[in-house]
Design an enzyme around this catalytic site. Sequence first.
Site, PDB file in Angstrom:
ATOM      1  N   TYR A 108     -16.359  14.643 -16.015  1.00  0.00           N
ATOM      2  CA  TYR A 108     -16.867  13.258 -16.075  1.00  0.00           C
ATOM      3  C   TYR A 108     -17.870  13.089 -14.791  1.00  0.00           C
ATOM      4  CZ  TYR A 108     -16.839   8.168 -14.701  1.00  0.00           C
ATOM      5  OH  TYR A 108     -17.141   7.298 -14.642  1.00  0.00           O
ATOM      6  N   ASP A 156      -7.031  17.050 -15.628  1.00  0.00           N
ATOM      7  CA  ASP A 156      -7.499  15.801 -15.872  1.00  0.00           C
ATOM      8  C   ASP A 156      -7.070  15.518 -17.305  1.00  0.00           C
ATOM      9  OD1 ASP A 156      -8.530  13.338 -16.978  1.00  0.00           O
ATOM     10  OD2 ASP A 156      -9.930  13.398 -15.450  1.00  0.00           O
ATOM     11  N   ARG A 205       0.784  -1.286   0.073  1.00  0.00           N
ATOM     12  CA  ARG A 205      -0.060  -0.099  -0.035  1.00  0.00           C
ATOM     13  C   ARG A 205       0.747   1.297  -0.016  1.00  0.00           C
ATOM     14  NH1 ARG A 205      -2.304   2.021   4.459  1.00  0.00           N
ATOM     15  NH2 ARG A 205      -2.439   0.006   5.248  1.00  0.00           N
ATOM     16  N   LYS A 220      -8.147   4.286 -19.575  1.00  0.00           N
ATOM     17  CA  LYS A 220      -8.204   4.672 -20.883  1.00  0.00           C
ATOM     18  C   LYS A 220      -6.887   4.505 -21.854  1.00  0.00           C
ATOM     19  CE  LYS A 220     -12.485   5.325 -19.254  1.00  0.00           C
ATOM     20  NZ  LYS A 220     -12.097   6.065 -18.096  1.00  0.00           N
TER      21      LYS A 220
HETATM   22  N1  LCS Z   1     -11.492  11.251 -15.633  1.00  0.00           N
HETATM   23  C1  LCS Z   1     -11.961  11.067 -16.920  1.00  0.00           C
HETATM   24  C2  LCS Z   1     -11.898  12.132 -17.777  1.00  0.00           C
HETATM   25  C3  LCS Z   1     -12.671  10.137 -17.277  1.00  0.00           C
HETATM   26  O1  LCS Z   1     -13.526   9.982 -18.235  1.00  0.00           O
HETATM   27  C4  LCS Z   1     -13.029   8.958 -16.061  1.00  0.00           C
HETATM   28  C5  LCS Z   1     -13.863   7.799 -16.412  1.00  0.00           C
HETATM   29  C6  LCS Z   1     -12.253   9.230 -14.905  1.00  0.00           C
HETATM   30  C7  LCS Z   1     -11.731  10.069 -14.930  1.00  0.00           C
HETATM   31  C8  LCS Z   1     -12.602   8.051 -13.883  1.00  0.00           C
HETATM   32  O2  LCS Z   1     -11.815   6.878 -13.976  1.00  0.00           O
HETATM   33  P1  LCS Z   1     -11.978   5.661 -13.775  1.00  0.00           P
HETATM   34  O3  LCS Z   1     -12.049   5.689 -12.222  1.00  0.00           O
HETATM   35  O4  LCS Z   1     -12.988   5.044 -14.231  1.00  0.00           O
HETATM   36  O5  LCS Z   1     -10.621   4.970 -13.937  1.00  0.00           O
HETATM   37  N2  LCS Z   1     -14.610   7.650 -17.729  1.00  0.00           N
HETATM   38  C9  LCS Z   1     -15.375   6.957 -18.077  1.00  0.00           C
HETATM   39  C10 LCS Z   1     -16.314   7.260 -19.094  1.00  0.00           C
HETATM   40  O6  LCS Z   1     -16.085   8.173 -19.780  1.00  0.00           O
HETATM   41  N3  LCS Z   1     -16.843   6.110 -19.486  1.00  0.00           N
HETATM   42  O7  LCS Z   1     -16.692   5.088 -18.231  1.00  0.00           O
HETATM   43  C11 LCS Z   1     -15.727   5.589 -17.391  1.00  0.00           C
END
Ligand code: LCS
Length: 397
Positions: free
Chosen positions: A112, A186, A59, A211
């Site tokens: 998001y 972001d 951790r 992503k």
């Molecule tokens: N930031 C952005 C710009 C995102 O698109 C997402 C997830 C996150 C943070 C959060 O990341 P995660 O915890 O899912 O790794 N975006 C998603 C979307 O547009 N479709 O499904 C998840």
Amino acid sequence: MKTAATGFGTQAIHGGERHQNPCGALNVPIYQNATFVFDNCHQGGKRFAGEEKGYIYSRLGNPSVAALEERVALLEQTEAAVAFSSGMGAITAVIWSIAAAGAHIVADITLYGCTFAFLEHGITRYGVEVTFVDLSDPANLQRALRENTALVYMETPANPNLKVIDIPAIAATAHKYNPKIMIVCDNTFATPYLQRPAPLGCDVVVHSATKYLNGHGDVIAGLACGKAEFMQTVRFFGLKDMTGAVLGPFEAFLILRGIKTLEVRMERHCDNAEKIVEYLLRQPKVERVYYPGLAEHPNHAAAQKQMRRFGGMLAFEVKGGRAAGEKLLDNLSLCVLAVSLGDAETLVEHPASMTHSTYTPEELEASCVPAGLVRLSAGLENPEDIIADLEQGFAKI
Ligand code: LCS
């Protein structure tokens, strides 16, 4: 290998030290360990006191994860990075590390859905105030700044409508008001290949590594990058104590593997997105196309200044609104109806009912996300096949 002077693709493959790798294996091994053995109590105590380098417990740090952190810091041109088990883990750990009760946050209105939910309904339960404004105009930031503003938060390009924010203008406005304000960006949609927020003035860069960084739709992960001292706080407070959102070594291995091809994948994502945009502009059933590479995009000039190319994400409205958009989505076959983005497969979704369903209809309108908006993540397939699938889908409306 120290690779500061080499090209992006070379750094993505070779960047960082090979010290995590005692047997000389080409790839960083998967250190599938929860804990690490001390030679004696004296050594264990020194490691806990931060007086001796070395691993303690996964951790707090793990060699496979450390190799990923080092590589991403190099690509983002920051001093350090911390990995997380999700993008939301990274975002919340950073925000917990900056904002305490009594603090004020200025956030862009287009985010998001879960980031918006955390800022609107989460952190506000703990005595932190959040003001949402449209940061594509820095004058809106100027008006929102307060003596207790601790953090400015944005996504650019933004999910889901590809709004672009002028990063140097926002950083300059906030830092002129108070140099201590932390600017968090972001960079999930752009990736460090297309845009580097830190050299443009941001203090912290966050990612959903789920992503493009990983790129193969098989991992949930996040990263935060910034100055070494602040990343220590994010690791030992935001991650260790507050969220516990630790990335596993196997996921770190997969993301390192994905990053090796980030440059070639991003070039293909951009090529395909441009071809799909050209097609959509010709398609008579399309009302409007959202893509930062278009001269008519309201923030095209800012995108041109700060991005290498304009990315693999695009959005559009179909004539006939939400019902027509849903009809299209229900009739696609190669393009996959799924949330997430940045994968080899072209993914399509309806933000208002899916990724952005955390917004009320009024909040969506204020964020310039139309109820009928369709979001498309251009995959790595042959572009003519993606376009043929869209064409047969439009024919069914
Ligand atoms: N930031 C952005 C710009 C995102 O698109 C997402 C997830 C996150 C943070 C959060 O990341 P995660 O915890 O899912 O790794 N975006 C998603 C979307 O547009 N479709 O499904 C998840």
